[in-house]
Design a protein around this motif. Structure first.
Motif, mmCIF file in Angstrom:
data_model
loop_
_atom_site.group_PDB
_atom_site.id
_atom_site.type_symbol
_atom_site.label_atom_id
_atom_site.label_comp_id
_atom_site.label_asym_id
_atom_site.label_seq_id
_atom_site.Cartn_x
_atom_site.Cartn_y
_atom_site.Cartn_z
ATOM 1 N N GLU A 1 2.842 -5.863 2.340
ATOM 2 C CA GLU A 1 1.835 -5.302 3.249
ATOM 3 C C GLU A 1 1.379 -3.909 2.815
ATOM 4 N N LEU A 2 2.332 -3.043 2.450
ATOM 5 C CA LEU A 2 1.954 -1.675 2.082
ATOM 6 C C LEU A 2 1.186 -1.636 0.769
ATOM 7 N N VAL A 3 1.580 -2.441 -0.204
ATOM 8 C CA VAL A 3 0.841 -2.470 -1.469
ATOM 9 C C VAL A 3 -0.530 -3.103 -1.264
ATOM 10 N N THR A 4 -0.619 -4.151 -0.469
ATOM 11 C CA THR A 4 -1.924 -4.749 -0.165
ATOM 12 C C THR A 4 -2.853 -3.717 0.451
ATOM 13 N N ASN A 5 -2.356 -2.975 1.437
ATOM 14 C CA ASN A 5 -3.190 -1.953 2.084
ATOM 15 C C ASN A 5 -3.599 -0.863 1.099
ATOM 16 N N ALA A 6 -2.667 -0.442 0.235
ATOM 17 C CA ALA A 6 -2.985 0.609 -0.737
ATOM 18 C C ALA A 6 -4.048 0.143 -1.723
ATOM 19 N N VAL A 7 -3.909 -1.087 -2.211
ATOM 20 C CA VAL A 7 -4.886 -1.613 -3.167
ATOM 21 C C VAL A 7 -6.238 -1.834 -2.484
ATOM 22 N N ARG A 8 -6.221 -2.343 -1.278
ATOM 23 C CA ARG A 8 -7.461 -2.666 -0.569
ATOM 24 C C ARG A 8 -8.169 -1.424 -0.034
ATOM 25 N N HIS A 9 -7.408 -0.500 0.544
ATOM 26 C CA HIS A 9 -8.023 0.636 1.247
ATOM 27 C C HIS A 9 -7.780 1.988 0.595
ATOM 28 N N GLY A 10 -6.872 2.051 -0.362
ATOM 29 C CA GLY A 10 -6.454 3.352 -0.872
ATOM 30 C C GLY A 10 -6.956 3.730 -2.244
ATOM 31 N N VAL B 1 11.047 2.030 1.450
ATOM 32 C CA VAL B 1 9.872 1.567 0.719
ATOM 33 C C VAL B 1 8.841 2.680 0.824
ATOM 34 N N ALA B 2 8.366 3.173 -0.311
ATOM 35 C CA ALA B 2 7.359 4.236 -0.329
ATOM 36 C C ALA B 2 6.213 3.802 -1.234
ATOM 37 N N VAL B 3 4.998 3.866 -0.721
ATOM 38 C CA VAL B 3 3.810 3.512 -1.490
ATOM 39 C C VAL B 3 2.857 4.695 -1.441
ATOM 40 N N GLU B 4 2.511 5.189 -2.628
ATOM 41 C CA GLU B 4 1.600 6.327 -2.745
ATOM 42 C C GLU B 4 0.260 5.840 -3.284
ATOM 43 N N ASP B 5 -0.823 6.332 -2.676
ATOM 44 C CA ASP B 5 -2.158 6.004 -3.169
ATOM 45 C C ASP B 5 -3.057 7.238 -3.060
ATOM 46 N N PRO B 6 -4.233 7.224 -3.692
ATOM 47 C CA PRO B 6 -5.077 8.413 -3.733
ATOM 48 C C PRO B 6 -5.912 8.676 -2.474
ATOM 49 N N SER B 7 -5.884 7.799 -1.506
ATOM 50 C CA SER B 7 -6.691 7.995 -0.299
ATOM 51 C C SER B 7 -5.979 8.898 0.705
ATOM 52 N N PRO B 8 -6.709 9.843 1.321
ATOM 53 C CA PRO B 8 -6.086 10.686 2.341
ATOM 54 C C PRO B 8 -5.995 10.011 3.706
ATOM 55 N N HIS B 9 -6.645 8.863 3.872
ATOM 56 C CA HIS B 9 -6.725 8.205 5.177
ATOM 57 C C HIS B 9 -5.442 7.445 5.495
ATOM 58 N N PRO B 10 -4.803 7.766 6.621
ATOM 59 C CA PRO B 10 -3.563 7.065 6.991
ATOM 60 C C PRO B 10 -3.859 5.642 7.465
ATOM 61 N N GLY C 1 -8.005 -9.453 9.092
ATOM 62 C CA GLY C 1 -6.755 -8.708 9.077
ATOM 63 C C GLY C 1 -6.433 -7.996 10.371
ATOM 64 N N GLY C 2 -5.698 -6.898 10.236
ATOM 65 C CA GLY C 2 -5.274 -6.131 11.389
ATOM 66 C C GLY C 2 -3.826 -6.374 11.782
ATOM 67 N N PHE C 3 -3.124 -7.215 11.025
ATOM 68 C CA PHE C 3 -1.742 -7.553 11.361
ATOM 69 C C PHE C 3 -0.717 -6.684 10.636
ATOM 70 N N GLY C 4 -1.041 -6.211 9.436
ATOM 71 C CA GLY C 4 -0.079 -5.593 8.539
ATOM 72 C C GLY C 4 0.634 -4.380 9.071
ATOM 73 N N TRP C 5 -0.107 -3.377 9.545
ATOM 74 C CA TRP C 5 0.535 -2.141 9.989
ATOM 75 C C TRP C 5 1.393 -2.383 11.221
ATOM 76 N N HIS C 6 0.947 -3.290 12.097
ATOM 77 C CA HIS C 6 1.779 -3.679 13.249
ATOM 78 C C HIS C 6 3.104 -4.274 12.761
ATOM 79 N N MET C 7 3.007 -5.174 11.787
ATOM 80 C CA MET C 7 4.191 -5.852 11.270
ATOM 81 C C MET C 7 5.152 -4.855 10.618
ATOM 82 N N VAL C 8 4.606 -3.941 9.810
ATOM 83 C CA VAL C 8 5.444 -2.938 9.154
ATOM 84 C C VAL C 8 6.207 -2.128 10.200
ATOM 85 N N ASN C 9 5.507 -1.681 11.232
ATOM 86 C CA ASN C 9 6.153 -0.876 12.270
ATOM 87 C C ASN C 9 7.167 -1.670 13.077
#
Length: 129
Positions: A49-58, A75-84, A97-105
């Motif tokens: 989920e975190l890598v998908t979000n970083a690749v898609r949005h970051g 698990v730590a994922v770093e990307d160049p986007s400042p947007h949380p 979508g819209g499921f990933g961040w809920h699932m991670v938390n």
């Protein structure tokens, strides 16, 4: 404490996510004492989920770091986007979508988003070992 760091390919494809999942499985499989199957599945899902979000949005490139602590896996994922990441209402009808961040938390003991000196961010999730 054991750490793994990989750079996910700078592509917008499932390849980067699949590579991150395989790296996570390899990292978890080498740990002693071993991580239980349910905990390992949760870690791999959060990595996905975190890598998908970083690749898609970051910005299409990211770095994955996994760290084993005595009672947890970070698990730590770093990307160049400042947007949380943001919680969205999951889209049940159009598949956007819209499921990933809920699932991670839900799976994590804690999550944290910190800015990087370069202007991006690191998203961390701490999961039970």
């Amino acid at each position: 404490m054991e750490t793994l760091s990989i750079d996910a390919p700078a592509v917008r494809s499932a390849g980067a996510v699949a590579e991150a999942r395989e790296a996570a499985r390899g990292f978890l499989g080498a740990l002693r004492p071993a991580v239980g199957p349910d905990a390992a599945d949760s870690v791999v899902l959060v990595v996905s989920e975190l890598v998908t979000n970083a690749v898609r949005h970051g910005g299409a490139t990211c770095t994955l770091r996994l760290t084993a602590h005595p009672g947890s896996i970070e698990v730590a994922v770093e990307d160049p986007s400042p947007h949380p990441p943001r919680k969205r209402v999951p889209d049940l009808h159009h598949g956007t979508g819209g499921f990933g961040w809920h699932m991670v938390n839900d799976l994590a003991l804690a999550t944290d988003v910190t800015p990087t000196p370069e202007g991006g961010k690191t998203v961390r999730a701490l999961l039970p070992r």
